[in-house]
Design a protein around this motif. Structure first.
Motif, mmCIF file in Angstrom:
data_model
loop_
_atom_site.group_PDB
_atom_site.id
_atom_site.type_symbol
_atom_site.label_atom_id
_atom_site.label_comp_id
_atom_site.label_asym_id
_atom_site.label_seq_id
_atom_site.Cartn_x
_atom_site.Cartn_y
_atom_site.Cartn_z
ATOM 1 N N LYS A 310 0.826 -1.209 0.000
ATOM 2 C CA LYS A 310 0.000 0.000 0.000
ATOM 3 C C LYS A 310 0.864 1.264 0.000
ATOM 4 N N ASN A 311 2.144 1.065 -0.368
ATOM 5 C CA ASN A 311 3.103 2.175 -0.469
ATOM 6 C C ASN A 311 3.379 2.857 0.866
ATOM 7 N N GLU A 312 3.227 2.099 1.955
ATOM 8 C CA GLU A 312 3.585 2.612 3.275
ATOM 9 C C GLU A 312 5.091 2.432 3.479
ATOM 10 N N ASP A 313 5.741 3.441 4.040
ATOM 11 C CA ASP A 313 7.173 3.365 4.321
ATOM 12 C C ASP A 313 7.375 2.673 5.671
ATOM 13 N N THR A 314 7.884 1.442 5.640
ATOM 14 C CA THR A 314 8.068 0.680 6.882
ATOM 15 C C THR A 314 9.499 0.759 7.416
ATOM 16 N N VAL A 315 10.367 1.429 6.688
ATOM 17 C CA VAL A 315 11.787 1.454 7.063
ATOM 18 C C VAL A 315 11.982 2.015 8.466
ATOM 19 N N ASN A 316 11.266 3.080 8.774
ATOM 20 C CA ASN A 316 11.448 3.736 10.069
ATOM 21 C C ASN A 316 10.412 3.314 11.110
ATOM 22 N N MET A 317 9.619 2.299 10.785
ATOM 23 C CA MET A 317 8.624 1.807 11.741
ATOM 24 C C MET A 317 9.253 0.770 12.666
ATOM 25 N N THR A 318 8.878 0.806 13.932
ATOM 26 C CA THR A 318 9.338 -0.220 14.865
ATOM 27 C C THR A 318 8.530 -1.502 14.645
ATOM 28 N N GLU A 319 9.038 -2.592 15.179
ATOM 29 C CA GLU A 319 8.314 -3.864 15.062
ATOM 30 C C GLU A 319 6.938 -3.764 15.711
ATOM 31 N N ASP A 320 6.872 -3.052 16.837
ATOM 32 C CA ASP A 320 5.597 -2.899 17.531
ATOM 33 C C ASP A 320 4.609 -2.090 16.696
ATOM 34 N N GLN A 321 5.099 -1.083 16.010
ATOM 35 C CA GLN A 321 4.230 -0.282 15.147
ATOM 36 C C GLN A 321 3.706 -1.111 13.973
ATOM 37 N N ILE A 322 4.572 -1.939 13.413
ATOM 38 C CA ILE A 322 4.140 -2.811 12.312
ATOM 39 C C ILE A 322 3.103 -3.810 12.814
ATOM 40 N N LYS A 323 3.334 -4.346 14.005
ATOM 41 C CA LYS A 323 2.402 -5.323 14.579
ATOM 42 C C LYS A 323 1.019 -4.715 14.784
ATOM 43 N N LYS A 324 0.965 -3.456 15.235
ATOM 44 C CA LYS A 324 -0.309 -2.816 15.563
ATOM 45 C C LYS A 324 -0.938 -2.068 14.394
ATOM 46 N N ALA A 325 -0.264 -2.047 13.252
ATOM 47 C CA ALA A 325 -0.762 -1.289 12.098
ATOM 48 C C ALA A 325 -2.072 -1.879 11.577
ATOM 49 N N LEU A 326 -2.901 -1.018 11.002
ATOM 50 C CA LEU A 326 -4.142 -1.468 10.382
ATOM 51 C C LEU A 326 -3.817 -2.181 9.068
ATOM 52 N N THR A 327 -4.512 -3.271 8.801
ATOM 53 C CA THR A 327 -4.220 -4.075 7.604
ATOM 54 C C THR A 327 -5.473 -4.315 6.765
ATOM 55 N N GLY A 328 -6.341 -3.315 6.703
ATOM 56 C CA GLY A 328 -7.532 -3.428 5.867
ATOM 57 C C GLY A 328 -8.423 -4.571 6.316
ATOM 58 N N GLU A 329 -8.770 -5.449 5.376
ATOM 59 C CA GLU A 329 -9.621 -6.600 5.690
ATOM 60 C C GLU A 329 -8.807 -7.842 6.030
ATOM 61 N N ASN A 330 -7.474 -7.718 5.987
ATOM 62 C CA ASN A 330 -6.592 -8.879 6.134
ATOM 63 C C ASN A 330 -6.088 -9.049 7.563
ATOM 64 N N VAL A 331 -6.035 -10.307 8.002
ATOM 65 C CA VAL A 331 -5.465 -10.659 9.298
ATOM 66 C C VAL A 331 -4.326 -11.636 9.044
ATOM 67 N N PHE A 332 -3.122 -11.252 9.438
ATOM 68 C CA PHE A 332 -1.943 -12.088 9.211
ATOM 69 C C PHE A 332 -1.467 -12.669 10.545
ATOM 70 N N LEU A 333 -1.530 -13.981 10.663
ATOM 71 C CA LEU A 333 -1.098 -14.663 11.878
ATOM 72 C C LEU A 333 -0.053 -15.713 11.535
ATOM 73 N N SER A 334 0.800 -16.020 12.481
ATOM 74 C CA SER A 334 1.759 -17.112 12.296
ATOM 75 C C SER A 334 1.763 -17.967 13.552
ATOM 76 N N SER A 335 1.943 -19.259 13.350
ATOM 77 C CA SER A 335 1.893 -20.191 14.476
ATOM 78 C C SER A 335 3.056 -21.162 14.400
ATOM 79 N N GLN A 336 3.546 -21.534 15.552
ATOM 80 C CA GLN A 336 4.563 -22.579 15.651
ATOM 81 C C GLN A 336 4.050 -23.645 16.610
ATOM 82 N N MET A 337 4.080 -24.893 16.143
ATOM 83 C CA MET A 337 3.555 -25.989 16.955
ATOM 84 C C MET A 337 4.451 -27.209 16.827
#
Length: 352
Positions: A310-337
């Motif tokens: 979406k042409n957002e500049d993530t270079v200067n974003m912290t990991e926490d900011q990326i985690k809390k960012a709005l992602t439209g209709e999409n939910v991205f999760l990862s799991s380790q089991m």
């Protein structure tokens, strides 16, 4: 845009996997019984008197189970030689089951069609499997049963006529166990193989039974997969491991469909609620010794890729900011089991 999507991707990094719940359901397709509506039977149920004798035997085979009984057997009745196979497969698209099998021989082109349908259905997200005779599929969704013949109550059954029994064993195996060395109490004898021949068949992805003293047993609980890769390791050859993965995928997908999809604003707080819901389910599987460990979290990399698309500049974003960012209709999760395997190979060093 297309339909809303729920993609649960399982990858084995080194020791990462997933899970399952109740015993399974067998979908049994029977030829020469056209005109009958589908019927469901649970272990112990009386069979309809209108069902042909051979078909009754196949249903009873499927309900026999192994370690435990399957939940139920759903019977579909076809024309002679499965002439209406396409129609039945279309109907099964909307039926919940775990193992598909047939009560008699399929023609090679029919077998190929079923294998293709299983593979495509699994890829679309419905995690079903099939037990077929002499089906060299090289796929975790196909169990290739190849024991030439077995004898039950003095009657010899070739591989095509015994797949229902194998499907019942698999559906009746709890997630905490494997079907390896399951005893088939009703089987009196089977095709004899040498140790070398059995090893070769297992290595070739063939599911077989064998005589072990007074018993006929399942040799090894494997599917037809023989080609491994970085994303499909040797664990994918094991029916137990695939059953766990499939049930986790199905359970999480159903939970999200029924309780989350379209029902909440897509913000960080609601994502955390979803994570807590999923983690509670996974913790239950750990406590049941189906999983050794399990965690689920927001997929930072998934969020980052979305923002950059979406042409957002993530270079200067912290990991926490990326985690809390709005992602439209999409939910991205990862799991380790970590999936717990069953005890199968024993080495005992005895010193006297």
């Amino acid at each position: 845009m297309g339909m809303p999507s729920i993609n649960i991707i399982f990858r084995e990094l080194a020791k990462t996997f997933e899970q399952r719940n109740d015993n399974g359901i067998v979908a049994l397709v029977l030829a020469n019984n056209a005109g009958m509506n589908p019927k469901e039977y649970r272990p112990g149920d009386d069979l309809d008197s209108s069902i042909a004798k051979d078909a009754k035997t196949q249903i009873q085979f499927a309900m026999e189970g192994g370690r435990e009984k399957p939940q139920k057997v759903i019977c579909y009745f076809c024309q002679a030689e499965y002439a209406d196979l396409d129609t039945v497969l279309d109907e099964l698209d909307n039926v919940k089951f775990d193992y598909l099998t047939f009560g008699s021989e399929l023609q090679e082109e029919q077998k190929t069609k079923v294998m293709k349908w299983i593979k495509e259905t699994r890829e679309s997200g419905k995690k079903i499997k099939a037990v077929l005779a002499n089906a060299k599929a090289d796929n975790e969704g196909i169990i290739n049963y190849t024991t030439e013949s077995v004898t039950v109550n003095g009657i010899e059954y070739e591989a095509d006529n015994f797949c229902s029994r194998i499907a019942g064993i698999l559906a009746g195996t709890p997630l905490t166990m494997s079907c390896t060395y399951t005893v088939l109490d009703d089987v009196e004898s089977c095709t004899k193989l040498s140790k070398k021949e059995m090893d070769e068949k297992i290595d070739a992805g063939e599911f077989i039974v064998f005589r072990d003293g007074d018993y006929i047993r399942v040799a090894r609980g494997i599917n037809s997969l023989t080609t491994v890769s970085d994303t499909k390791t040797d664990d994918f050859k094991k029916i137990k491991m695939i059953d766990v993965m499939d049930h986790v995928s199905t359970d999480l997908t159903d939970t999200i469909k029924n309780n989350w999809l379209g029902q909440y604003p897509n913000n960080y707080d609601n994502k955390c609620l979803l994570l807590a819901n999923c983690q509670e389910y996974l913790d239950g599987l750990v406590s049941r010794t189906i999983l050794s460990s399990a965690s689920i979290e927001i997929d930072i990399e998934g969020n980052k890729k979305y923002l950059e698309s979406k042409n957002e500049d993530t270079v200067n974003m912290t990991e926490d900011q990326i985690k809390k960012a709005l992602t439209g209709e999409n939910v991205f999760l990862s799991s380790q089991m970590g999936i717990l395997d069953a005890m199968e190979n024993f080495n005992i060093d005895i010193v006297v």
